[in-house]
Design an enzyme around this catalytic site. Structure first.
Site, mmCIF file in Angstrom:
data_model
loop_
_atom_site.group_PDB
_atom_site.id
_atom_site.type_symbol
_atom_site.label_atom_id
_atom_site.label_comp_id
_atom_site.label_asym_id
_atom_site.label_seq_id
_atom_site.Cartn_x
_atom_site.Cartn_y
_atom_site.Cartn_z
ATOM 1 N N TYR A 54 -0.615 -4.788 -35.651
ATOM 2 C CA TYR A 54 -0.031 -3.448 -35.554
ATOM 3 C C TYR A 54 -1.079 -2.414 -35.126
ATOM 4 C CZ TYR A 54 4.486 -4.740 -37.695
ATOM 5 O OH TYR A 54 5.738 -5.273 -37.956
ATOM 6 N N HIS A 120 10.426 -9.056 -37.317
ATOM 7 C CA HIS A 120 9.610 -8.501 -36.231
ATOM 8 C C HIS A 120 9.896 -9.308 -34.970
ATOM 9 C CE1 HIS A 120 6.270 -7.191 -33.763
ATOM 10 N NE2 HIS A 120 6.114 -8.467 -33.455
HETATM 11 P P1 IDP Z 1 9.551 -2.709 -34.160
HETATM 12 O O1 IDP Z 1 9.275 -3.496 -35.412
HETATM 13 O O2 IDP Z 1 11.044 -2.560 -33.937
HETATM 14 O O3 IDP Z 1 8.816 -3.221 -32.959
HETATM 15 P P2 IDP Z 1 7.627 -0.508 -34.316
HETATM 16 O O4 IDP Z 1 7.853 0.895 -33.842
HETATM 17 O O5 IDP Z 1 6.634 -1.341 -33.573
HETATM 18 O O6 IDP Z 1 9.046 -1.222 -34.404
HETATM 19 O O7 IDP Z 1 7.175 -0.395 -35.831
HETATM 20 C C1 IDP Z 1 6.683 -1.512 -36.526
HETATM 21 C C2 IDP Z 1 7.247 -1.552 -37.924
HETATM 22 O O8 IDP Z 1 6.701 -0.468 -38.661
HETATM 23 C C3 IDP Z 1 8.753 -1.362 -38.016
HETATM 24 O O9 IDP Z 1 9.460 -2.579 -37.835
HETATM 25 C C4 IDP Z 1 8.921 -0.803 -39.404
HETATM 26 O O10 IDP Z 1 8.930 -1.839 -40.392
HETATM 27 C C5 IDP Z 1 7.652 0.015 -39.582
HETATM 28 N N1 IDP Z 1 7.887 1.421 -39.284
HETATM 29 C C6 IDP Z 1 7.897 2.000 -38.077
HETATM 30 N N2 IDP Z 1 8.112 3.314 -38.154
HETATM 31 C C7 IDP Z 1 8.247 3.569 -39.491
HETATM 32 C C8 IDP Z 1 8.471 4.766 -40.236
HETATM 33 O O11 IDP Z 1 8.610 5.864 -39.696
HETATM 34 N N3 IDP Z 1 8.547 4.601 -41.587
HETATM 35 C C9 IDP Z 1 8.409 3.401 -42.214
HETATM 36 N N4 IDP Z 1 8.167 2.265 -41.543
HETATM 37 C C10 IDP Z 1 8.097 2.349 -40.202
#
Ligand code: IDP
Length: 154
Positions: A54, A120
């Site tokens: 991440y 994921h």
């Molecule tokens: P994705 O998993 O759909 O690719 P990403 O934007 O890459 O989404 O974010 C990774 C993970 O981080 C998300 O799946 C979620 O679990 C967590 N996440 C992302 N944004 C937030 C937030 O604003 N609050 C809490 N968790 C978040």
């Protein structure tokens, strides 16, 4: 028949999905669609692995909470192969925020909160390659022939 081996994606069942007994539900969606499983293992990730995975989120305010969520238990790490599997995999998962995920998607069927969104999936062919290399050793990816290929691809 086009080459269905051309694309791979990294799909993980997060600790909440493992704890809630959702592994078979999640894997069956990829299997039944016709994608081929080429790697699978349970992993308890280290902080270092998650920081690499991440990398784009490390500075975000939600990162510490996300880190403890992702380290709270084993994750099922998988690699799937097939035509357009990266994009199709994201569609099978649904939107990042489960409240915006359509019914029929994994998150739309099985999750409510963003911080407990169960799965994921790689968001591009490039990130898939990076993530597969991060989570799997080369010898952990199995080269095998799916005998149903001619029934899935024309
Ligand atoms: P994705 O998993 O759909 O690719 P990403 O934007 O890459 O989404 O974010 C990774 C993970 O981080 C998300 O799946 C979620 O679990 C967590 N996440 C992302 N944004 C937030 C937030 O604003 N609050 C809490 N968790 C978040």
């Amino acid at each position: 028949m086009s080459n269905p081996d051309a694309e791979r994606t990294f799909i993980a069942v997060k600790p909440d999905g493992v704890q809630r007994g959702l592994i078979s539900n999640i894997l069956s969606r990829f299997e039944q669609r016709g994608f081929k499983l080429v790697g699978i293992k349970l992993v308890t990730p280290t902080e270092n692995l998650l920081k690499q995975h991440y990398a784009e989120h490390v500075e975000k305010s939600f990162f510490p909470k996300m880190l403890s969520y992702m380290m709270s238990g084993p994750i099922l790490a998988t690699v799937w192969e097939g035509k357009d599997v990266v994009k199709q995999g994201r569609a099978i998962l649904g939107a990042t925020n489960p409240l915006n995920s359509a019914p029929g998607t994994i998150r739309g069927d099985l999750a409510i909160d963003m911080g407990r969104n169960v799965v994921h999936g790689s968001d591009s062919v490039e990130s898939a390659e990076r993530e597969i290399n991060l989570w799997f050793k080369k010898e952990e990816l199995i080269d095998w022939k799916l005998n149903q290929l001619a029934w899935i691809y024309e």
